[in-house]
Write an enzyme that holds these catalytic residues in place. Structure first.
Site, short mmCIF file in Angstrom:
data_model
loop_
_atom_site.label_atom_id
_atom_site.label_comp_id
_atom_site.label_asym_id
_atom_site.label_seq_id
_atom_site.Cartn_x
_atom_site.Cartn_y
_atom_site.Cartn_z
N ASP A 1 8.61 2.30 -6.35
CA ASP A 1 9.83 2.97 -6.19
C ASP A 1 10.12 3.85 -7.63
O ASP A 1 10.56 3.10 -8.45
CB ASP A 1 10.79 2.02 -5.94
N ASN B 1 12.49 6.21 -7.83
CA ASN B 1 14.02 6.70 -8.04
C ASN B 1 14.92 5.62 -7.89
O ASN B 1 16.23 5.83 -7.63
CB ASN B 1 14.28 7.85 -7.03
N ASP C 1 8.09 5.75 -3.30
CA ASP C 1 8.27 6.89 -3.30
C ASP C 1 7.00 7.91 -4.03
O ASP C 1 6.13 7.29 -4.83
CB ASP C 1 9.41 7.68 -3.60
N ASP D 1 -3.14 10.90 6.20
CA ASP D 1 -3.15 10.12 7.62
C ASP D 1 -2.67 11.20 8.89
O ASP D 1 -1.86 11.72 8.72
CB ASP D 1 -2.19 8.93 7.89
N ASP E 1 -5.79 8.35 12.87
CA ASP E 1 -5.20 7.24 13.52
C ASP E 1 -5.62 7.10 15.05
O ASP E 1 -5.51 8.17 15.82
CB ASP E 1 -3.64 7.30 13.16
N GLU F 1 -10.27 6.17 12.92
CA GLU F 1 -9.79 4.68 13.47
C GLU F 1 -10.17 4.34 14.82
O GLU F 1 -9.89 5.14 15.73
CB GLU F 1 -8.46 4.30 12.99
N HIS G 1 -3.06 -1.83 5.94
CA HIS G 1 -1.64 -2.12 6.27
C HIS G 1 -1.68 -2.83 7.45
O HIS G 1 -0.33 -3.14 7.79
CB HIS G 1 -0.88 -0.71 6.20
N ASP G 2 -2.54 -2.83 8.37
CA ASP G 2 -2.56 -3.57 9.63
C ASP G 2 -3.12 -5.07 9.46
O ASP G 2 -2.93 -5.77 10.59
CB ASP G 2 -3.00 -3.01 10.59
C1 NOJ Z 1 -2.93 2.26 13.72
C2 NOJ Z 1 -2.27 2.36 12.43
O1 NOJ Z 1 -3.00 1.78 11.36
C3 NOJ Z 1 -0.97 1.35 12.87
O2 NOJ Z 1 -0.34 0.89 11.64
C4 NOJ Z 1 -0.19 1.75 13.96
O3 NOJ Z 1 0.97 1.07 14.15
C5 NOJ Z 1 -0.83 2.27 15.04
N1 NOJ Z 1 -2.13 3.06 14.71
C6 NOJ Z 1 -0.24 3.31 15.90
O4 NOJ Z 1 -0.02 4.55 15.26
#
Ligand code: NOJ
Length: 579
Positions: A45, A47, A53, A122, A224, A277, A350-351
């Site tokens: 972050d 700011n 950001d 992305d 994605d 993906e 991140h998943d």
């Molecule tokens: C894959 C992404 O990595 C995930 O974070 C997202 O929730 C789903 N696709 C839907 O966009």
């Protein structure tokens, strides 16, 4: 001068290039790079409003560069109501005000390029946000945008959804809209209506978006759930499953290759890199999309098979970790693609919950963090490193559901509650499997809020272990996971065998994953133990470890008898030798 090296029946290009020869190398640079993934909300972050950001990212560019990576992949930066934290896009041509402005993004792009860092965006085109202007307009059946989405009448006089599909985030995949009396399809959250890619106008929009970002100077896209974009005509009922019913009618759908070919044609006008993906992908099927035989529509794919070794297809169906399965999956992908296509190697994003908490050991955090890094980065393919992975961040283990932010965790909790699953068991699953484990703020220092923000409160809680696990502490410790990542990435850059060698897995007990890479008269032996106990290891007779140089490892060197040794908990060893 472009030099073409021919070996084992395949070709590869080295980095030298001048003038027209550059086109020969087009589409090859992605093989040499390593990529750092930023999930912007939790990175840094700048700011002081509690949210990561672009200013924060710019401040950290030198840090990112110092890791030895060559590119940054940004999870979505676009304006979004955040039903799924950025994966629900409300405007494809702007930057979310949470993160900054388009002007700041251009500055970031310049600053990154100055440092020889490429920028990968992305591209989320399976769905938009329900706040996107196309969707808002599409509610009107007479609007030209109506056919941008899947609007359908309900069955049984409108009372029942148009088919039996279920969302991958739990619940029905259809939402009723009072304004027009119709249902719309959303394979993910209800704030993420699916785009109708069969509509040529939608595909034109996608191509325009791709061009917009490439014209601005970005270097590629992570696409994605790209294998979901072509739905079977008529949207027939699916085979009933507890979640994602209907998936067989939209995963790897009938026109997927064709549509990707269209997008590829635009991408090929630029020096653009793509990684798609691809849930439930297998190496054989992947070759259709990424095979280097002239028909490929993506440079590489993110599959999930190696992320399903402590669960059954979804992270929420938790099982004990099975190293034997992991080895089998890696062997299939490494040998299945070698010389035919290129792997995208990752162990976190991140998943995914943090890898040390899953396949390693929190008790042996430093040892297992280094072993896991070695194990995947020294395989054939392009390595991706997720923010915080390089300092060995762990699962956050958040104990109560009210503190979670992730829609899929919250929906799964609610579903299990409805099914009367005991609270304790539900939380045992969520704490381990939630995507929020990877989304807590990056731990920069032992200062307040882990140095992530100067605000009183960050947008999401910081992992309580930040006083010990943070970048500043890792910088100060020569034995840290962070310094090891740097060494490893340097080693990959300096040794073509890591990038271009072939792959042979050795036969061992299930807890030990050992492989040999071979390239131009050299051999590299990589041995990894997934055990917290001592494990014996024997290399092939011809590989006398005692005579070879241990080039990387996570323990002090110890006794090696000819080609055998005892591996300590989560030990990793890398040897190089002339063949
Ligand atoms: C894959 C992404 O990595 C995930 O974070 C997202 O929730 C789903 N696709 C839907 O966009």
């Amino acid at each position: 001068m472009q030099i073409i090296l021919v070996f084992s029946g395949r070709m590869c290009y080295n980095k030298e290039k001048t003038g027209d020869d550059a086109t020969m190398e087009h589409k090859q640079w992605y093989k040499d790079i390593a990529v750092y993934q930023i999930w912007p909300r939790s990175f840094c972050d700048g700011n002081g409003d509690g949210i990561g950001d672009l200013t924060g990212v710019i401040e950290k560019l030198d840090y990112i560069k110092s890791l030895g990576v060559d590119a940054i992949w940004f999870s979505p930066l676009y304006p979004s109501p955040n039903a799924d934290y950025g994966y629900d896009i409300a405007d494809y041509r702007d930057i979310s005000s949470d993160y900054g402005t388009l002007e700041q993004f251009k500055t970031l792009l310049d600053e990154a390029h100055k440092r020889d860092l490429k920028i990968i965006m992305d591209l989320v085109i399976n769905h938009t946000s329900d706040q996107h202007k196309w969707f808002l307009e599409s509610k009107n059946p007479d609007s030209p945008y109506h056919n941008y989405y899947f609007w359908r009448k309900g069955r049984k006089g409108g009372k029942k959804e148009p088919n039996n599909w279920l969302s991958t985030f739990q619940g029905k995949a259809w939402e009723f809209c009072k304004e027009n009396g119709l249902y719309y399809l959303h394979v993910f959250a209800k704030g993420q209506p699916d785009l109708n890619m069969d509509n040529p106008q939608v595909r034109q929009e996608v191509k325009d978006i791709i061009r917009f970002w490439l014209e601005l100077g970005v270097d590629g896209f992570r696409e994605d759930v790209i294998t979901f974009i072509s739905k079977k005509e008529g949207l027939p009922n699916g085979f009933p499953l507890p979640t994602a019913t209907g998936i067989e009618h939209y995963m790897n759908g009938p026109h997927l290759h064709e549509y990707l070919e269209e997008f590829r044609a635009v991408q090929e006008e630029y020096d653009c890199f793509t990684v798609g993906e691809a849930p439930m992908m297998t190496p054989k099927r992947a070759l259709k999309f990424i095979g280097e035989d002239g028909h490929r529509v993506l440079d590489m794919m993110f599959h999930f098979e190696h992320m399903n070794c402590d669960n059954m297809l979804t992270n929420f169906l938790r099982t004990p970790f099975r190293p034997g399965k992991l080895k089998k999956v890696y062997n299939n992908w490494q040998t299945g693609l070698y010389g035919k296509a290129w792997n995208a190697n990752y162990i976190e994003n991140h998943d995914q919950p943090r890898i040390i908490s899953r396949y390693g050991s929190e008790k042996f955090r430093v040892e297992s963090g280094k072993m896991l890094a070695t194990m995947y980065i020294l395989q054939s393919g392009t390595p991706f490193i997720y923010q915080g992975q390089e300092i060995g961040m762990l699962n956050a283990n958040i104990p109560t559901i009210d503190r979670y932010k992730d829609v899929s965790s919250i929906n799964t909790y609610e579903l299990m509650k409805k099914l009367h699953v005991p609270e304790k068991f539900i939380m045992w699953i969520i704490q381990y499997a939630s995507r929020d484990n990877a989304r807590t703020p990056m731990q920069w220092s032992a200062e307040k809020n882990a140095g992530f923000t100067t605000a009183d409160k960050p947008w999401f809680e910081v992992n309580a272990n930040y006083p010990e696990i943070n970048v500043a502490a890792a910088e100060a410790d020569p034995n840290s996971i962070l310094h090891y990542y740097r060494k490893l990435l340097r080693f990959r850059k300096d040794n073509a065998i890591v990038r271009y060698g072939d792959f042979t897995m050795l036969k061992t007990q299930k807890e030990v994953f050992a492989y040999v890479r071979t390239y131009q008269g050299q051999q590299m032996l990589v041995v990894n133990s997934f055990s917290d106990q001592v494990q014996p290891f024997r290399a092939p007779e011809t590989f006398a470890m005692c005579e070879e140089e241990l080039v990387l490892g996570n323990y002090e060197q110890n006794a090696v008898v000819h080609n055998g040794c005892l591996l300590r908990p989560f030990e990793t060893r890398v040897y190089l030798k002339k063949a």
